[in-house]
Design a protein around this motif. Sequence first.
Motif, PDB file in Angstrom:
ATOM      1  N   VAL A  87      69.076  59.436  14.279  1.00  0.00           N
ATOM      2  CA  VAL A  87      69.710  57.995  14.326  1.00  0.00           C
ATOM      3  C   VAL A  87      70.995  58.032  13.704  1.00  0.00           C
ATOM      4  N   LEU A  88      71.934  57.389  14.322  1.00  0.00           N
ATOM      5  CA  LEU A  88      73.201  57.137  13.956  1.00  0.00           C
ATOM      6  C   LEU A  88      73.454  55.645  13.730  1.00  0.00           C
ATOM      7  N   ILE A  89      74.492  55.451  13.018  1.00  0.00           N
ATOM      8  CA  ILE A  89      75.214  54.098  13.076  1.00  0.00           C
ATOM      9  C   ILE A  89      76.555  54.043  13.536  1.00  0.00           C
ATOM     10  N   PRO A 114      62.241  58.541  12.844  1.00  0.00           N
ATOM     11  CA  PRO A 114      62.007  59.548  13.521  1.00  0.00           C
ATOM     12  C   PRO A 114      62.980  59.604  14.758  1.00  0.00           C
ATOM     13  N   ALA A 115      63.505  60.543  15.168  1.00  0.00           N
ATOM     14  CA  ALA A 115      64.684  60.647  16.371  1.00  0.00           C
ATOM     15  C   ALA A 115      63.343  60.801  17.557  1.00  0.00           C
ATOM     16  N   ALA A 116      64.113  59.870  18.554  1.00  0.00           N
ATOM     17  CA  ALA A 116      63.302  59.981  19.808  1.00  0.00           C
ATOM     18  C   ALA A 116      63.667  61.599  20.516  1.00  0.00           C
ATOM     19  N   PRO A 117      62.665  61.698  21.621  1.00  0.00           N
ATOM     20  CA  PRO A 117      62.771  62.941  22.174  1.00  0.00           C
ATOM     21  C   PRO A 117      64.188  63.027  22.835  1.00  0.00           C
TER      22      PRO A 117
END
Length: 354
Positions: free
Chosen positions: A312-314, A304-307
């Motif tokens: 999320v990427l690499i 899950p993406a943070a606020p």
Amino acid sequence: MQKTLQAPELRAQVATVLIAAGSSPDEAQCVATNLVLANLSGHDSHGVGMLPRYVEAVLEGGLKPNSSVRVVLDTGSLLTLDGQRGYGQVVGEQAMALGMARAKTHGSCIMSLANAHHLGRIGHFAEMAVAQGLVSLHFVNVLSRPVVAPFGGADGRYGTNPCCIGIPLAGREPFVLDFATSQVAQGKMRVAHNEGRQVEPGLLIDEHGLPTTKPGVVVVPQSGGLFGALLAFGGHKGYGMAVACELLGGALTGSGTAHQPADPAVRAVVNGMLTILIDPSQLGTQASFEQEALAFVDWLKAAPAAPGVDAVLIAGEPERATRLQRQETGIVVDGQTWQDMRAAGRQVGVDLPE
């Protein structure tokens, strides 16, 4: 006033200046393409803003146009190469071509490159390798005015010493990790200084060893002719990584290390690079490598993406997204950088547009 130029126009402008400075058309096109690709990728620190320094380095004799990489030792899976102070973008590509061919033949290659002029964005060489299905690791040192303070130190003692790792991902865009071992690249401070911006705290110390947010402390001489310094990322960890890059990219390659004050009037930037290339198809783990690498990346990206974060990427994804955007909207060059480029052109008889 800043300028916005499309990539083909900017490449042509840069190549014109490089030809006037003594490069063949092919060499000028190679260097110009590399610099503009750095801008397209969002790394303006390694882009066309380097042109004035390159011209000055040619005029002073520290950068030698039309030089090629020289093979010092070739045992098949070991290559020792000398860049002969040629454009790093050119001799770097030549070195990678030799190293990749050996890795394809022998399964791996350890390649050392000494005495290259500024190699530019090291991620470019990793991208060359992953395009051939190869894993690549690069350790680079920088011989120029020392701009990074050792952990616990109060003045510059070494360069930004980048490390880069490229890993192909089956059926996907690759993982390309490319970072300076300083908190930020020196060139980003040049860009910020030219734009009249201050930077966030924690990146710099001034000429007295005190924290500052003024990027000019590492760009132009301060009181007493002294400079400030960049800090290593991650404290002692980034410092240790920088030392490893100096010992591997500088000492082991024969390119030399930073161990004395540099003349700030000298404009040449000399890089040494140790590269390790691996062909996964010959390692006996190809199937599990492909499966496990993709499984791990998918696991990461499912987080899950943070606020305040979209996803999320690499490593490598931000650069590729920026390329697509800037290919459409153009590349913004700040007013000071453009004037510096125009001045460099005039030094070799080229009048770039106002």
